[in-house]
Every structure is written in structure tokens, then in C-alpha cells.
Motif scaffolding. Structure first.
Motif, PDB file in Angstrom:
ATOM      1  N   PHE A 132      23.682 -35.097  12.965  1.00 46.46           N
ATOM      2  CA  PHE A 132      22.437 -35.827  12.766  1.00 46.46           C
ATOM      3  C   PHE A 132      21.785 -35.431  11.457  1.00 46.46           C
ATOM      4  N   GLY A 133      21.374 -36.462  10.696  1.00 44.32           N
ATOM      5  CA  GLY A 133      20.561 -36.221   9.521  1.00 44.32           C
ATOM      6  C   GLY A 133      19.087 -36.320   9.892  1.00 44.32           C
ATOM      7  N   ALA A 134      18.271 -36.596   8.897  1.00 41.92           N
ATOM      8  CA  ALA A 134      16.826 -36.675   9.135  1.00 41.92           C
ATOM      9  C   ALA A 134      16.472 -37.915   9.946  1.00 41.92           C
ATOM     10  N   LEU A 135      15.412 -37.801  10.736  1.00 39.08           N
ATOM     11  CA  LEU A 135      14.850 -38.954  11.446  1.00 39.08           C
ATOM     12  C   LEU A 135      13.821 -39.604  10.539  1.00 39.08           C
ATOM     13  N   ARG A 136      14.062 -40.841  10.148  1.00 38.19           N
ATOM     14  CA  ARG A 136      13.194 -41.542   9.217  1.00 38.19           C
ATOM     15  C   ARG A 136      12.324 -42.538   9.991  1.00 38.19           C
ATOM     16  N   VAL A 137      11.022 -42.315   9.984  1.00 43.08           N
ATOM     17  CA  VAL A 137      10.082 -43.175  10.704  1.00 43.08           C
ATOM     18  C   VAL A 137       9.682 -44.323   9.787  1.00 43.08           C
ATOM     19  N   ARG A 138       9.961 -45.542  10.222  1.00 40.83           N
ATOM     20  CA  ARG A 138       9.638 -46.732   9.447  1.00 40.83           C
ATOM     21  C   ARG A 138       8.453 -47.459  10.085  1.00 40.83           C
ATOM     22  N   GLY A 139       7.666 -48.112   9.261  1.00 36.50           N
ATOM     23  CA  GLY A 139       6.550 -48.891   9.780  1.00 36.50           C
ATOM     24  C   GLY A 139       5.306 -48.045   9.989  1.00 36.50           C
ATOM     25  N   GLU A 140       4.242 -48.721  10.417  1.00 42.15           N
ATOM     26  CA  GLU A 140       2.942 -48.070  10.598  1.00 42.15           C
ATOM     27  C   GLU A 140       2.704 -47.745  12.067  1.00 42.15           C
ATOM     28  N   SER A 141       2.069 -46.597  12.293  1.00 44.91           N
ATOM     29  CA  SER A 141       1.708 -46.192  13.641  1.00 44.91           C
ATOM     30  C   SER A 141       0.459 -45.338  13.576  1.00 44.91           C
ATOM     31  N   ALA A 142      -0.383 -45.451  14.599  1.00 47.59           N
ATOM     32  CA  ALA A 142      -1.580 -44.609  14.674  1.00 47.59           C
ATOM     33  C   ALA A 142      -1.233 -43.181  15.060  1.00 47.59           C
ATOM     34  N   VAL A 143      -0.030 -42.961  15.555  1.00 49.40           N
ATOM     35  CA  VAL A 143       0.433 -41.615  15.882  1.00 49.40           C
ATOM     36  C   VAL A 143       0.961 -40.961  14.609  1.00 49.40           C
ATOM     37  N   ARG A 144       0.545 -39.737  14.374  1.00 46.08           N
ATOM     38  CA  ARG A 144       0.967 -39.040  13.160  1.00 46.08           C
ATOM     39  C   ARG A 144       2.489 -38.931  13.090  1.00 46.08           C
ATOM     40  N   ARG A 145       3.026 -39.107  11.872  1.00 43.10           N
ATOM     41  CA  ARG A 145       4.480 -39.114  11.676  1.00 43.10           C
ATOM     42  C   ARG A 145       5.143 -37.825  12.150  1.00 43.10           C
ATOM     43  N   GLU A 146       4.514 -36.685  11.865  1.00 43.41           N
ATOM     44  CA  GLU A 146       5.131 -35.428  12.283  1.00 43.41           C
ATOM     45  C   GLU A 146       5.165 -35.283  13.801  1.00 43.41           C
ATOM     46  N   ARG A 147       4.163 -35.864  14.470  1.00 40.88           N
ATOM     47  CA  ARG A 147       4.161 -35.815  15.926  1.00 40.88           C
ATOM     48  C   ARG A 147       5.225 -36.758  16.511  1.00 40.88           C
ATOM     49  N   ILE A 148       5.443 -37.903  15.875  1.00 35.60           N
ATOM     50  CA  ILE A 148       6.504 -38.803  16.324  1.00 35.60           C
ATOM     51  C   ILE A 148       7.849 -38.092  16.268  1.00 35.60           C
ATOM     52  N   ILE A 149       8.114 -37.406  15.162  1.00 33.40           N
ATOM     53  CA  ILE A 149       9.379 -36.671  15.004  1.00 33.40           C
ATOM     54  C   ILE A 149       9.475 -35.550  16.034  1.00 33.40           C
TER      55      ILE A 149
END
Length: 604
Positions: A207-224
Motif C-alpha cells: 500500500f502506498g499513500a491514501l489520497r483523499v480527493r474532494g471536499e469534506s467537513a471532516v479533517r483530512r488527517e482524521r479521514i486517513i
């Protein structure tokens, strides 16, 4: 591929009576559809199920002529697919609308009407597999028996095996495994199919990096953090599935899509692209139930799904019961719960809660305040474990008098849920166990409260299935004597949650003078037979039994009672509407001859 015409008599397999649709001021004739040919019963049924023409002819309303023509022309391919799946590779198919071959009808000049559709199928010889090779295969993969020499040459079986071969390589870390070549040879003289499929496993990837695409009200680091995809570890489709499930479980997202990227320049890592769509941040809900004796119970909640930007949820619940009932007085509950996903570990949620509750029941009164915190561990999709600590203070009153207790609790629990559908289970089982050790600070003794709820479901039939649902409940209080125990920790039986048909909490321990208190042990047994019709209605027959004992574990020295009845279920998108009528069948009862229960969802 060679084609041949039937050289021996055909016989009619399927016939639909001409339907007459009569409406106000006029009428319309539906068309008749027939299937004929040298077909066995099983193959005829498969072809009927795959035909749009036959499906349309069963409709109450006559379809538009253009729809009939379109369905007829689509049926050539659909019926051919059915025949290929059964090993027939030299069939003849004729589809005629009022004697005219459907393939010759132009969409721009359809006939004015269609009264009869005839489908004639000569399947020809059934082919068998000759030599089948799918290679290379992963270490744990073997070809299924359905592909062995002499077995029916089903294209569906061949496709399934090729897909399984690719999945086998992906399970071992080869994310880009694919079919690169296939050769299928039909030998008509011997009616055999030879197949050769080549698989390219590709490199083993991490597995490489998880790339979050698009907008979300949840912080990107928390999504990861919530996804918890193990960067640097060997690729696994199961890990991708689990990461998506964790994000959905948080409740913050309406949709989650995990998309595999392109292999890195070094050729050994695979980045994953993540697209999420947020749920609406706030939600308001209401519910209600009615029972003859218990009266009306109303409930509601308000939920914020992303209160601090990290997919944390905050929920407030309110419930009021006993409205218009004959069970003592008004019960109410006010509660709040905060939950944070992926705390310390990706599969651990932290929670904190608080409750204020009043229970004004026929045999006791309790007013309680509780606070607590803990962790929920999602070990698998089916296995969940809970650990916590809490503090509870209550004022109670029962036949033994008034009590004021304060205790410290250490609750633990486990849930195993293998039901196929949480709202309307037909198969599988569910088990929930709770152990609550408590340390007395004042007003009672140290003890252990244990509760177990087990349910299993067995179903026969498909079109109008019949489900046997069984439930067993067990309760036990160890430590305090009956007189010193917290009144709201004791068990009663009777009513919608235990024994339908019996008065609410009518069975307890008789302490003389016409007074009863709850028991330190409880056993509940329930069985339902659920009959479903082809529509939205269903019918239920049920039998319930309950046991209450003064002892800490049921030993038979206590008292039993039972009830039975029938019910109706009406299917809705949010679960079945439930209406039950129950009567007592054993035990002492001075209440009504029958009880009514109404709510949403099955009783268990």
C-alpha cells in the motif's frame, strides 16, 4: 458457429392466457406470449425467467408497442446468454410478433399493435468441457470441479473461475492481476469445449499513500486515521474493504469510494484514492410504540455527526413511556452520548455518556443518574466488544421500603451479529452478553449483574418464505440479597419485551401481603413463526415463556408463566410495522384476557 433447425416435433412449454384489461369507457388487450421447443422443464424455466417478452406479458397494463418490439429484439441476446450458461452453443432462436420475425421490425415503423408473441428455441446439443486450462494459479487456488472434463460446458462457470483466479492473486498482494488472453474452441462433432485462459499476476505490491480527493467537513488527517489503511504493508483487498467500512461506520459520510491508483515509478507500491461524500451533519428522529397495558411510549433524538470536525458524534435522546397505561406512572429517560471513532487504534471508538431516568412501575419506583465512559472495539464486522466504567446514584422504592444507593460500575460486553438483515432477519444468529461488576459505595452490597440475549433464525422457501425465529434471555444478579439489591437491578417478566399476553411485569417474587418484588434470576424463551406473502403483508404466530426466581441463577425453584398469540406484519423501508395480539396461557393473572402490541420492527 453452426446453426441447425429442429428436425423433430416441438411441444408447447409455456402459455399465457390472453388478458383483458377493462377500464372506464374502453378496454385494451394484452398480448399472449408462448415459448416452445424441444426443452426440458428446467431449461424452459430458465428461458422463461430470462425473457423480457414473457415478463411484460404478465403485466396488468398493456405495454406500448415500441416497448414490446424492443423487448423482443433484446430477447435474442438474453436467451442466447441463458443457453450459453447451460452449455448449448449451437441453438436456433426464432422470435415472432404476430407471425413477423422481431429482428426484421424497424423501430421507426413498428406495427400498430401486437396480440401474440411466439418464441421458438431449439437448443441443439449440450456441450461438455474437454480440456480447460487457467494458469498460472496462486498457491491456494485450484480449479473447481465444474470445469473438469465431461462436465457441462457453462460459460458462467468458466468466467467465475477466471475471476476467482484473479482474486486469488490479488489476495496474495498482486493488485494488478488480470486476464491477458483467452482461447475458447468449440468442437461440434464431439460437442466439447476446450478453453485456455492466461492470467498475468503482475508484481506483488504494498500500500502506498491514501489520497483523499474532494471536499469534506471532516479533517483530512482524521479521514486517513479513521480509514486506517496500512501504508507500507502488503496489498490486500480485504484491507480496502475494512477501511471503507470504518469510514461508513463513523456515520459522517454518505458514500465512500476506495479507488486503486497506478503503480509507483519504483513498481512496488500502490496508492489508493479515496472519495467521500458527507452526510448531513445533523439528524432528528422520532419513534413510538403502543401496548394495551403499558400505554404509549414516545421517543426522539437529535444527532450531530461531525461536531468537532473529526467525525465525532454527539447524540441526545429523550423517551417518555406509560402514557395512558396501567403500569404505575410516567417513565422518562434523558440521555446523551459522545463518540469518537479511531481513538488509539483504527478499530476502537471512545464514548462518554450520561443519563437521567425515572421508572414508575407497578412494583417499584426508581429515579437514577448515571455517567460513564469507555471503548468499543470492532474486532470484525460481526464481533464487537465493549469496556467501560461508570458511576450511578439512585433513589428507589419497592415492597421492602425506600433505598438510596451509590455504586461504581465496570461494565463489559460482547456482541456477535451474524443476521443477514438487522431489521428483518431471516437467517443467522445474534448474541449479546453484558457483565456489570459493581462496587457499592453506599446503600447496597458489591455484586455482579449478568444479562444474555440470544436469537437465531431459520427460513424455508423463497417466493413466500417461512421463518422460525427463536430467542432466549438470561438474567442473573449475584452479591446483594433480595432485600438489599438495587430495585432497578432486579428482574420481572410480562409484557412486550418478555411474555406477550401477560400483564406488564406481572411475574416477580411474592414477599407476602399481595406484594411482589423483582427476582435475582430471569429466563425468557420465545418462538415465532413468520409467514410472508408475495406482497407486503406477513403473518406471525408466537409463544413466549418467562421465569423469575429469588436465587441468583435459575434453578427451577421460582415461578413460570407463558403467553401466546398471533400478529400481522406490513413491510416498510424502515422495517416491518408490527401488530400483535397476545393471551395468557399459564400462570396467575388478574389482568385483561388479551393484550395488544403495536410498533415498528419485529419483537426480536
Amino acid at each position: 458457429m453452426a446453426m441447425c433447425n429442429a428436425s423433430w416435433g416441438t411441444w408447447n412449454i409455456y402459455a399465457l392466457a390472453l388478458a383483458l384489461c377493462i377500464g372506464f369507457g374502453g378496454s385494451a388487450l394484452a398480448y399472449e406470449a408462448t415459448l416452445s421447443g424441444p426443452l426440458d422443464e428446467e431449461l424452459a424455466a430458465e428461458l422463461e425467467g430470462g425473457s423480457l417478452l414473457i415478463e411484460q406479458s404478465l403485466l396488468e397494463e398493456t405495454p406500448d408497442v415500441r416497448e414490446i418490439v424492443s423487448s423482443a429484439q433484446a430477447d435474442y441476446r438474453r436467451l442466447l446468454a441463458v443457453l450459453y450458461s447451460k452449455g448449448y452453443f449451437g441453438p436456433t432462436i426464432e422470435i415472432k410478433l404476430d407471425g413477423r420475425e422481431a429482428a426484421s421490425i424497424l423501430a421507426v415503423t413498428p406495427p400498430a399493435r401486437v396480440s401474440k408473441a411466439t418464441i421458438s428455441v431449439d437448443p441443439g446439443r449440450q456441450f461438455r468441457f474437454g480440456t480447460v486450462e487457467i494458469s498460472p494459479l496462486s498457491q491456494n487456488m485450484t480449479l473447481p470441479d465444474a470445469l473438469k472434463n465431461g462436465e457441462t460446458a457453462s460459460i458462467t462457470s468458466l468466467q467465475s473461475a477466471a475471476a476467482s483466479a484473479v482474486s486469488g492473486w490479488r489476495d496474495e498482494g498482486h493488485a494488478k492481476a488480470e486476464v491477458t488472453d483467452q482461447q475458447i474452441t468449440a468442437r461440434h462433432r464431439s460437442a466439447e469445449i476446450d478453453a485456455k485462459v492466461r492470467i498475468d499476476p503482475g508484481p506483488k505490491l504494498t500500500f502506498g499513500a491514501l489520497r483523499v480527493r474532494g471536499e469534506s467537513a471532516v479533517r483530512r488527517e482524521r479521514i486517513i486515521e479513521i480509514a486506517g489503511l496500512p501504508e507500507g504493508e502488503q496489498f490486500s483487498p480485504e484491507e480496502i474493504k475494512d477501511a471503507a467500512a470504518r469510514l461508513r461506520r463513523s456515520g459522517a459520510f454518505r458514500s465512500v469510494a476506495m479507488i486503486e491508483g497506478e503503480v509507483s515509478d519504483t513498481g512496488d507500491t500502490l496508492p489508493i484514492n479515496l472519495r467521500v461524500a458527507d452526510n448531513k451533519p445533523r439528524r432528528l428522529g422520532f419513534g413510538g410504540e403502543f401496548a394495551t397495558i403499558e400505554g404509549v411510549t414516545l421517543s426522539g433524538f437529535w444527532l450531530h455527526r461531525n461536531i468537532f470536525g473529526g467525525a465525532e458524534s454527539l447524540r441526545f435522546d429523550a423517551e417518555i413511556g406509560g402514557i395512558g397505561g396501567d403500569t404505575g406512572g410516567i417513565d422518562y429517560l434523558l440521555g446523551t452520548r459522545f463518540e469518537r471513532p479511531a481513538t488509539f487504534r483504527k478499530d476502537i471508538n471512545f464514548f462518554a455518556l450520561g443519563e437521567v431516568e425515572q421508572e414508575d412501575e407497578p412494583n417499584y419506583f426508581s429515579r437514577r443518574v448515571s455517567v460513564g465512559a469507555g471503548f468499543t472495539y470492532f474486532a470484525t464486522d460481526e464481533h464487537t466488544y465493549r469496556f467501560g466504567l461508570g458511576f450511578s446514584r439512585a433513589i428507589t422504592e419497592d415492597a421492602f421500603g425506600d433505598s438510596d444507593y451509590t455504586i461504581f460500575l465496570l461494565p463489559v460486553g460482547a456482541t456477535y451479529d451474524y443476521r443477514n438483515n438487522e431489521l428483518d432477519a431471516r437467517r443467522g444468529f445474534y448474541a449479546d452478553a453484558k457483565l456489570t461488576p459493581f462496587v457499592a459505595i453506599a446503600g447496597t452490597d458489591n455484586g455482579l449483574l449478568s444479562e444474555l440475549d440470544f436469537r437465531t433464525y431459520l427460513t424455508a422457501g423463497e417466493t413466500s418464505p417461512t421463518t422460525l425465529a427463536l430467542r432466549a434471555q438470561l438474567g442473573s444478579l449475584v452479591g446483594p440479597s433480595l432485600r438489599d439489591a438495587p430495585a432497578d437491578f432486579l428482574f420481572y417478566s410480562g409484557g412486550g419485551g418478555t411474555v406477550r399476553g401477560q400483564d406488564f411485569e406481572s411475574l416477580g417474587v411474592d414477599v407476602g401481603g399481595g406484594d411482589i418484588v423483582g427476582g435475582r434470576s430471569f429466563l425468557g424463551l420465545s418462538a415465532e413463526v413468520r409467514l410472508r406473502t408475495t406482497g407486503s403483508l406477513g403473518y406471525v404466530g408466537f409463544v413466549d415463556a418467562g421465569y423469575i426466581g429469588e436465587e441468583s441463577f435459575p434453578d427451577g425453584s421460582g415461578e413460570w408463566h407463558s403467553g401466546a398469540g398471533i400478529g400481522i406484519r406490513y413491510e416498510t423501508p424502515i422495517g416491518p410495522l408490527r401488530f400483535d395480539v397476545g393471551v395468557p396461557t399459564s400462570g396467575d393473572t388478574d389482568g385483561e384476557n388479551f393484550q395488544l402490541y403495536f410498533g415498528i420492527g419485529h419483537s426480536f
